[in-house]
Scaffold this active site. Structure first.
Site, PDB file in Angstrom:
ATOM      1  N   CYS A 163      16.307  32.453   7.233  1.00  0.00           N
ATOM      2  CA  CYS A 163      17.775  32.387   7.107  1.00  0.00           C
ATOM      3  C   CYS A 163      18.232  30.957   6.820  1.00  0.00           C
ATOM      4  N   ASP A 198      13.744  20.579  11.084  1.00  0.00           N
ATOM      5  CA  ASP A 198      12.818  21.672  11.421  1.00  0.00           C
ATOM      6  C   ASP A 198      11.538  21.030  11.948  1.00  0.00           C
ATOM      7  N   THR A 216      22.236  37.153  18.234  1.00  0.00           N
ATOM      8  CA  THR A 216      21.735  38.465  17.812  1.00  0.00           C
ATOM      9  C   THR A 216      22.609  39.593  18.346  1.00  0.00           C
ATOM     10  N   SER A 223      14.014  42.480  24.729  1.00  0.00           N
ATOM     11  CA  SER A 223      12.738  41.750  24.651  1.00  0.00           C
ATOM     12  C   SER A 223      12.983  40.358  25.218  1.00  0.00           C
ATOM     13  N   TYR A 241      12.474  37.657  23.623  1.00  0.00           N
ATOM     14  CA  TYR A 241      13.221  36.936  22.581  1.00  0.00           C
ATOM     15  C   TYR A 241      14.728  37.205  22.716  1.00  0.00           C
ATOM     16  N   HIS A 242      15.092  38.484  22.789  1.00  0.00           N
ATOM     17  CA  HIS A 242      16.522  38.801  22.865  1.00  0.00           C
ATOM     18  C   HIS A 242      17.133  38.199  24.136  1.00  0.00           C
ATOM     19  N   LYS A 256      18.511  34.776  23.825  1.00  0.00           N
ATOM     20  CA  LYS A 256      19.838  34.697  23.187  1.00  0.00           C
ATOM     21  C   LYS A 256      20.942  34.973  24.221  1.00  0.00           C
ATOM     22  N   ASN A 286      12.726  45.312   5.499  1.00  0.00           N
ATOM     23  CA  ASN A 286      11.856  44.593   4.557  1.00  0.00           C
ATOM     24  C   ASN A 286      10.419  45.107   4.643  1.00  0.00           C
ATOM     25  N   THR A 296       5.949  52.920   8.419  1.00  0.00           N
ATOM     26  CA  THR A 296       5.605  52.983   9.844  1.00  0.00           C
ATOM     27  C   THR A 296       6.849  53.145  10.724  1.00  0.00           C
ATOM     28  N   VAL A 297       7.252  54.393  10.951  1.00  0.00           N
ATOM     29  CA  VAL A 297       8.411  54.641  11.818  1.00  0.00           C
ATOM     30  C   VAL A 297       7.932  54.704  13.269  1.00  0.00           C
ATOM     31  N   GLU A 356      11.839  50.840  24.325  1.00  0.00           N
ATOM     32  CA  GLU A 356      13.222  50.909  23.848  1.00  0.00           C
ATOM     33  C   GLU A 356      13.662  52.365  23.838  1.00  0.00           C
TER      34      GLU A 356
HETATM   35  P1  NAD Z   1      12.485  31.808  11.063  1.00  0.00           P
HETATM   36  O1  NAD Z   1      11.404  31.859  12.060  1.00  0.00           O
HETATM   37  O2  NAD Z   1      12.157  32.138   9.643  1.00  0.00           O
HETATM   38  O3  NAD Z   1      13.181  30.356  11.066  1.00  0.00           O
HETATM   39  C1  NAD Z   1      13.401  29.608  12.237  1.00  0.00           C
HETATM   40  C2  NAD Z   1      13.111  28.141  11.897  1.00  0.00           C
HETATM   41  O4  NAD Z   1      13.344  27.338  13.062  1.00  0.00           O
HETATM   42  C3  NAD Z   1      11.653  27.922  11.482  1.00  0.00           C
HETATM   43  O5  NAD Z   1      11.602  27.212  10.260  1.00  0.00           O
HETATM   44  C4  NAD Z   1      11.039  27.136  12.639  1.00  0.00           C
HETATM   45  O6  NAD Z   1      10.032  26.256  12.210  1.00  0.00           O
HETATM   46  C5  NAD Z   1      12.274  26.428  13.213  1.00  0.00           C
HETATM   47  N1  NAD Z   1      12.160  26.110  14.648  1.00  0.00           N
HETATM   48  C6  NAD Z   1      11.844  26.929  15.672  1.00  0.00           C
HETATM   49  N2  NAD Z   1      11.831  26.268  16.841  1.00  0.00           N
HETATM   50  C7  NAD Z   1      12.164  24.979  16.552  1.00  0.00           C
HETATM   51  C8  NAD Z   1      12.306  23.803  17.329  1.00  0.00           C
HETATM   52  N3  NAD Z   1      12.064  23.802  18.654  1.00  0.00           N
HETATM   53  N4  NAD Z   1      12.670  22.650  16.716  1.00  0.00           N
HETATM   54  C9  NAD Z   1      12.881  22.610  15.372  1.00  0.00           C
HETATM   55  N5  NAD Z   1      12.743  23.701  14.581  1.00  0.00           N
HETATM   56  C10 NAD Z   1      12.387  24.873  15.162  1.00  0.00           C
HETATM   57  O7  NAD Z   1      13.666  32.752  11.593  1.00  0.00           O
HETATM   58  P2  NAD Z   1      14.939  33.316  10.816  1.00  0.00           P
HETATM   59  O8  NAD Z   1      14.688  34.719  10.476  1.00  0.00           O
HETATM   60  O9  NAD Z   1      15.343  32.373   9.772  1.00  0.00           O
HETATM   61  O10 NAD Z   1      16.020  33.284  11.994  1.00  0.00           O
HETATM   62  C11 NAD Z   1      16.875  32.159  12.169  1.00  0.00           C
HETATM   63  C12 NAD Z   1      17.815  32.412  13.346  1.00  0.00           C
HETATM   64  O11 NAD Z   1      18.586  33.584  13.078  1.00  0.00           O
HETATM   65  C13 NAD Z   1      17.066  32.674  14.650  1.00  0.00           C
HETATM   66  O12 NAD Z   1      17.693  31.998  15.700  1.00  0.00           O
HETATM   67  C14 NAD Z   1      17.156  34.169  14.816  1.00  0.00           C
HETATM   68  O13 NAD Z   1      17.160  34.493  16.175  1.00  0.00           O
HETATM   69  C15 NAD Z   1      18.462  34.496  14.141  1.00  0.00           C
HETATM   70  N6  NAD Z   1      18.474  35.868  13.614  1.00  0.00           N
HETATM   71  C16 NAD Z   1      17.567  36.262  12.656  1.00  0.00           C
HETATM   72  C17 NAD Z   1      17.600  37.578  12.182  1.00  0.00           C
HETATM   73  C18 NAD Z   1      16.636  38.098  11.160  1.00  0.00           C
HETATM   74  O14 NAD Z   1      16.657  39.295  10.858  1.00  0.00           O
HETATM   75  N7  NAD Z   1      15.784  37.263  10.575  1.00  0.00           N
HETATM   76  C19 NAD Z   1      18.572  38.474  12.679  1.00  0.00           C
HETATM   77  C20 NAD Z   1      19.467  38.039  13.666  1.00  0.00           C
HETATM   78  C21 NAD Z   1      19.408  36.723  14.130  1.00  0.00           C
HETATM   79  N1  USQ Z   2      10.585  49.454  13.747  1.00  0.00           N
HETATM   80  C1  USQ Z   2       9.955  50.570  13.203  1.00  0.00           C
HETATM   81  N2  USQ Z   2       8.915  50.366  12.366  1.00  0.00           N
HETATM   82  C2  USQ Z   2       8.468  49.116  12.024  1.00  0.00           C
HETATM   83  C3  USQ Z   2       9.135  47.986  12.568  1.00  0.00           C
HETATM   84  C4  USQ Z   2      10.184  48.190  13.429  1.00  0.00           C
HETATM   85  O1  USQ Z   2      10.320  51.710  13.474  1.00  0.00           O
HETATM   86  O2  USQ Z   2       7.513  49.028  11.254  1.00  0.00           O
HETATM   87  C5  USQ Z   2      11.736  49.654  14.651  1.00  0.00           C
HETATM   88  C6  USQ Z   2      11.608  48.921  15.980  1.00  0.00           C
HETATM   89  O3  USQ Z   2      10.888  49.696  16.917  1.00  0.00           O
HETATM   90  C7  USQ Z   2      13.074  48.704  16.337  1.00  0.00           C
HETATM   91  C8  USQ Z   2      13.762  48.552  14.999  1.00  0.00           C
HETATM   92  O4  USQ Z   2      12.863  49.084  14.012  1.00  0.00           O
HETATM   93  O5  USQ Z   2      13.594  49.848  16.944  1.00  0.00           O
HETATM   94  C9  USQ Z   2      14.124  47.127  14.629  1.00  0.00           C
HETATM   95  O6  USQ Z   2      12.973  46.303  14.663  1.00  0.00           O
HETATM   96  P1  USQ Z   2      12.949  44.911  13.842  1.00  0.00           P
HETATM   97  O7  USQ Z   2      11.588  44.321  14.024  1.00  0.00           O
HETATM   98  O8  USQ Z   2      13.425  45.149  12.465  1.00  0.00           O
HETATM   99  O9  USQ Z   2      14.102  44.063  14.566  1.00  0.00           O
HETATM  100  P2  USQ Z   2      14.156  43.307  15.968  1.00  0.00           P
HETATM  101  O10 USQ Z   2      12.871  43.284  16.666  1.00  0.00           O
HETATM  102  O11 USQ Z   2      15.338  43.834  16.713  1.00  0.00           O
HETATM  103  O12 USQ Z   2      14.487  41.808  15.556  1.00  0.00           O
HETATM  104  C10 USQ Z   2      15.129  41.428  14.333  1.00  0.00           C
HETATM  105  C11 USQ Z   2      14.921  39.917  14.168  1.00  0.00           C
HETATM  106  C12 USQ Z   2      15.601  39.182  15.324  1.00  0.00           C
HETATM  107  C13 USQ Z   2      17.076  39.592  15.365  1.00  0.00           C
HETATM  108  C14 USQ Z   2      17.228  41.101  15.479  1.00  0.00           C
HETATM  109  C15 USQ Z   2      18.686  41.527  15.299  1.00  0.00           C
HETATM  110  O13 USQ Z   2      13.529  39.612  14.143  1.00  0.00           O
HETATM  111  O14 USQ Z   2      15.494  37.787  15.114  1.00  0.00           O
HETATM  112  O15 USQ Z   2      17.717  38.998  16.453  1.00  0.00           O
HETATM  113  O16 USQ Z   2      16.508  41.723  14.393  1.00  0.00           O
HETATM  114  S1  USQ Z   2      19.072  42.964  16.248  1.00  0.00           S
HETATM  115  O17 USQ Z   2      18.103  44.003  15.952  1.00  0.00           O
HETATM  116  O18 USQ Z   2      20.410  43.369  15.853  1.00  0.00           O
HETATM  117  O19 USQ Z   2      18.994  42.611  17.643  1.00  0.00           O
END
Ligand code: NAD
Ligand code: USQ
Length: 407
Positions: A12, A31, A145, A187, A189-190, A193, A248, A261-262, A332
């Site tokens: 992102c 970064d 998130t 999780s 991770y969540h 946040k 994706n 893979t559902v 979940e």
């Molecule tokens: P990403 O892993 O591709 O990018 C995160 C970047 O932060 C990486 O380049 C990593 O090297 C850097 N980073 C991590 N820890 C660090 C630290 N301690 N110091 C400096 N750099 C650091 O992830 P993304 O998909 O780009 O997500 C970015 C943000 O958006 C995250 O906070 C994630 O939680 C949030 N987000 C992502 C999604 C998604 O679907 N990808 C959805 C909702 C929220």
């Molecule tokens: N899932 C499948 N098949 C797969 C992968 C995932 O059925 O092959 C399911 C999972 O079990 C889950 C859902 O799809 O129920 C979403 O999984 P995901 O991996 O697409 O998303 P999630 O783990 O929630 O995390 C992603 C990002 C995270 C962001 C979050 C937004 O990695 O950084 O915070 O989406 S949200 O989902 O709105 O919390």
């Protein structure tokens, strides 16, 4: 504006940095490149061939982009470095993407849980503390998130951060208040946040920091207008079992002929946003900062909700692929409804990219184009949420069904 994009080498952060630079802002990327290190740890790579940061920045200048600088810094580990960075660059705004963002990665082992908590809360708290120490008037925009809310089914649409409550006071009167929506992370991770949210609320109250928290859904897609301008600007596309997100992954699986893979019944409903809309939302948030003394501004950054099995069926239909129901490695709810308020961004001019518009393009232009780089062994999700779900644990100990019913 002078804008620091923390985590600006990520999925992102990179397209957001390019978008902001293209709008004429002075952008500096920070970064620690930990995400590239995690690729090595997992033996997994982006489906798309991403260039080094140096080549990315050179490529951007060569296509006429405004020069951006890169600072390698670990926000969680190097507090003095962070303070020095802020003093030197004096940004007007900081966009904070720099966290470990995979739920499955955060659940892999005790070490991964601890790393995720220490890295994410350490980075966020160091940043808040450094903003107070330097005394700079910075607008902090954080990527949070939708998962902080827990995809609940309270029979109401999830509000943007705050819930109206009415409390019965001791004297019998009714008191109305707004509180942070009760959190229910799925999780480790969540959960980080959720902890971030509390830190933001405290620093907005105590130190009058100006903070916007974007509660973002699952981001899908790859390209933005800027990442398409040169091969060196291409964005990352994760498909592996830890970092690949569901839509994706399905697009990539369809392109390489792997059954989609559902997990479980696929009844999980989640919020989604296209990557082009994500960069626009970050722009809109930066253009609409809270005033000094305001509480944290919270936007739900999502445009559509979809059920996982519906997504799989749709992708399978347009690509002639197959769907497979696989055991769910997560703890979940197997089925949920999800209704979300997202009027703030729509009112501020966001025009959502809908699923129907982008799917085929992603399959053709990205997933099929780079299919020969795919390592099919990296597709299965092997990170389990509980010990009982680990392979080899006898079925009698597998309390997963019961756990899911109570999730
Ligand atoms: P990403 O892993 O591709 O990018 C995160 C970047 O932060 C990486 O380049 C990593 O090297 C850097 N980073 C991590 N820890 C660090 C630290 N301690 N110091 C400096 N750099 C650091 O992830 P993304 O998909 O780009 O997500 C970015 C943000 O958006 C995250 O906070 C994630 O939680 C949030 N987000 C992502 C999604 C998604 O679907 N990808 C959805 C909702 C929220
Ligand atoms: N899932 C499948 N098949 C797969 C992968 C995932 O059925 O092959 C399911 C999972 O079990 C889950 C859902 O799809 O129920 C979403 O999984 P995901 O991996 O697409 O998303 P999630 O783990 O929630 O995390 C992603 C990002 C995270 C962001 C979050 C937004 O990695 O950084 O915070 O989406 S949200 O989902 O709105 O919390």
């Amino acid at each position: 504006m002078k804008i620091a994009v923390l985590g600006g080498d990520g999925f992102c952060g990179w397209p957001a940095a390019l978008h902001l630079s293209d709008l004429g802002h002075d952008v500096v990327i920070v970064d620690n490149l930990s995400r590239r290190g995690i690729d090595e740890e997992l033996g997994a790579e982006s489906l798309t061939p991403i260039a080094s940061v140096e080549d990315r920045l050179a490529g951007w200048e060569e296509v006429g982009g405004r020069p951006m600088t890169f600072v390698r810094l670990d926000l969680a580990q190097d507090y003095p470095g962070l303070v020095a960075f802020l003093r030197e660059h004096t940004p007007d705004a900081v966009v904070h993407f720099a966290e470990q963002r995979s739920a499955p990665y955060s659940m892999k082992s005790p070490g991964h849980k601890r790393y995720t908590v220490e890295n994410n809360t350490g980075a966020t708290h160091n940043l808040l503390c450094a903003l107070v120490e330097t005394g700079l008037d910075v607008h902090l925009v954080h990527l949070g998130t939708m998962g902080v809310y827990g995809y609940g089914t309270a029979g109401m649409a999830i509000p943007e951060g705050y819930l109206d409550v009415e409390i019965a006071a001791d004297d019998g009167s009714r008191v109305e208040q707004q509180i942070l929506y009760p959190s229910n992370p799925g999780s480790i991770y969540h959960m980080t946040k959720v902890l971030d949210q509390q830190l933001f609320a405290y620093y907005a109250k105590n130190d009058a920091l100006r903070i916007t928290d974007l509660h973002q859904g699952i981001v899908w897609g790859t390209h933005t207008d800027q990442t398409l301008r040169d091969e060196r600007l291409i964005n990352r596309f994760d498909y592996d079992g830890d970092y690949g997100t569901v839509l994706n992954r399905f697009l990539m699986q369809a392109a390489v002929g792997y059954p989609l893979t559902v997990h479980g019944t696929g009844g999980q409903t989640r919020a989604f946003i296209h990557i082009r809309d994500m960069v626009r939302c970050v722009q809109i948030a930066l253009e609409n900062p809270p005033a000094t003394g305001d509480r944290v501004k919270i936007f739900n950054q999502m445009t559509q909700t979809h059920r996982v099995r519906d997504l799989a069926e749709l992708v399978a239909r347009i690509s002639d692929g197959e769907v497979e129901l696989v055991p769910n490695p997560r703890h979940e709810a197997p089925e949920n409804e999800l209704h979300v308020h997202n009027e703030t961004f729509l009112d501020l001019g966001l025009e959502p990219t809908l699923l129907e518009e982008g799917l085929l393009m992603e399959i053709e232009d990205v997933a099929r184009r780079y299919a020969d780089r795919a390592d099919l062994e990296k597709i299965p999700c092997t990170s389990t949420w509980t010990r009982q779900q680990q392979p080899g644990v006898p079925a009698s100990r597998a309390a997963v069904g019961a756990a899911e019913r109570t999730a």
